[in-house]
Enzyme design. Sequence first.
Site, mmCIF file in Angstrom:
data_model
loop_
_atom_site.group_PDB
_atom_site.id
_atom_site.type_symbol
_atom_site.label_atom_id
_atom_site.label_comp_id
_atom_site.label_asym_id
_atom_site.label_seq_id
_atom_site.Cartn_x
_atom_site.Cartn_y
_atom_site.Cartn_z
ATOM 1 N N ASN A 9 0.887 -1.164 0.000
ATOM 2 C CA ASN A 9 0.000 0.000 0.000
ATOM 3 C C ASN A 9 0.921 1.209 0.000
ATOM 4 O OD1 ASN A 9 -1.790 2.061 0.428
ATOM 5 N ND2 ASN A 9 -2.358 1.451 2.511
ATOM 6 N N LYS A 11 0.240 4.228 -0.318
ATOM 7 C CA LYS A 11 -0.376 5.427 0.276
ATOM 8 C C LYS A 11 -0.116 6.632 -0.645
ATOM 9 C CE LYS A 11 -0.047 3.245 4.751
ATOM 10 N NZ LYS A 11 0.082 3.354 6.204
ATOM 11 N N HIS A 96 -9.318 1.464 4.877
ATOM 12 C CA HIS A 96 -8.054 1.683 5.601
ATOM 13 C C HIS A 96 -8.306 2.661 6.748
ATOM 14 C CE1 HIS A 96 -3.963 2.745 6.564
ATOM 15 N NE2 HIS A 96 -3.594 1.644 5.939
ATOM 16 N N GLU A 98 -6.669 5.057 7.775
ATOM 17 C CA GLU A 98 -6.419 6.463 7.414
ATOM 18 C C GLU A 98 -7.636 7.055 6.705
ATOM 19 O OE1 GLU A 98 -2.715 5.664 5.423
ATOM 20 O OE2 GLU A 98 -1.835 5.107 7.357
ATOM 21 N N GLU A 168 -5.292 -4.520 10.600
ATOM 22 C CA GLU A 168 -4.239 -3.527 10.805
ATOM 23 C C GLU A 168 -4.504 -2.756 12.094
ATOM 24 O OE1 GLU A 168 -2.298 -2.514 6.781
ATOM 25 O OE2 GLU A 168 -3.960 -1.129 7.072
ATOM 26 N N GLY A 174 2.867 2.464 10.784
ATOM 27 C CA GLY A 174 3.851 3.532 10.603
ATOM 28 C C GLY A 174 4.557 3.941 11.883
ATOM 29 N N SER A 214 3.710 -1.944 10.418
ATOM 30 C CA SER A 214 5.158 -2.067 10.649
ATOM 31 C C SER A 214 5.699 -3.458 10.322
ATOM 32 C CB SER A 214 5.508 -1.675 12.088
ATOM 33 O OG SER A 214 5.133 -0.321 12.318
HETATM 34 P P1 13P Z 1 3.247 0.493 7.678
HETATM 35 O O1 13P Z 1 3.702 -0.822 7.076
HETATM 36 O O2 13P Z 1 3.987 1.667 7.150
HETATM 37 O O3 13P Z 1 3.157 0.425 9.159
HETATM 38 O O4 13P Z 1 1.737 0.690 7.154
HETATM 39 C C1 13P Z 1 0.846 -0.346 7.251
HETATM 40 C C2 13P Z 1 -0.370 0.005 6.482
HETATM 41 O O5 13P Z 1 -1.102 0.913 6.844
HETATM 42 C C3 13P Z 1 -0.658 -0.748 5.257
HETATM 43 O O6 13P Z 1 -1.927 -0.475 4.774
#
Ligand code: 13P
Length: 251
Positions: A9, A11, A96, A98, A168, A174, A214
């Site tokens: 992903n 982003k 997601h 976010e 997640e 992150g 992560s």
């Molecule tokens: P990270 O791997 O950067 O923690 O992000 C995970 C994520 O949100 C994947 O959709």
Amino acid sequence: MRKNIVAGNWKMNTTVPEGVELAKAVNEAVVAQELKCDVILGVPFTHLTAVKQVIDINKVGLAAENCADHNSGAYTGEVSAPMVASTGANYVILGHSERRGYYNETNEMLKTKVDLALEAGLKVIFCCGESLEEREAGKVEEVIKAEISESLFHLSNEQWANIVIAYEPIWAIGTGKTATSDQAQEVHAFIRNLVAEKYGKQLAEDTTILYGGSCKPSNAQELFAKPDIDGGLIGGASLKANDFMGIVTAF
Ligand code: 13P
């Protein structure tokens, strides 16, 4: 038998030329070896058409990171599921944290998005996960159950075959703070039971459940070794072809 999947992903990262280079590098590495998992790249809307041209779509799946809750019309700035499908993408990431957190996506809205995505022929990577406050308050199962049941449990058995779940935990995204493999396994097993109660044991066994948060080459193997963890949804580590392939080859 369910599939193992490692999905990136990206982003809101990379320009189109940068994204094309990254996709080329991943595609080259994927086609060069026999893998024990499917690989998918989740990329910004602007990148879909260009990335589609440099990947072997039979070896590397292509996902949008969102789609609209309408198919067409006066919704300035939105991109619909049929538009995503018309680029040749075969997946869409929905729900997601976010999107839920920054853009106020609700379970009800996601239910509509899921329906439109499936109608357009896309497979859905559906994200769920609790915040740190919710975990500390002992609400993990309650939150996950609401997210999954309110947005997905109206689907037929046939439609369910096109759903991939991604767990997640928000506190692990992150932050460098991965859920331990035992913490993740516990929630994955809960999700599979939830699916079994609704759709039966066989469909639950066939459902791919990814872990995200992560995930990196150094912890992927331990996570993927757990019986109910069928791969990962990878943020930061998907932006470097070597790191991403280090996770892909963890199986
Ligand atoms: P990270 O791997 O950067 O923690 O992000 C995970 C994520 O949100 C994947 O959709």
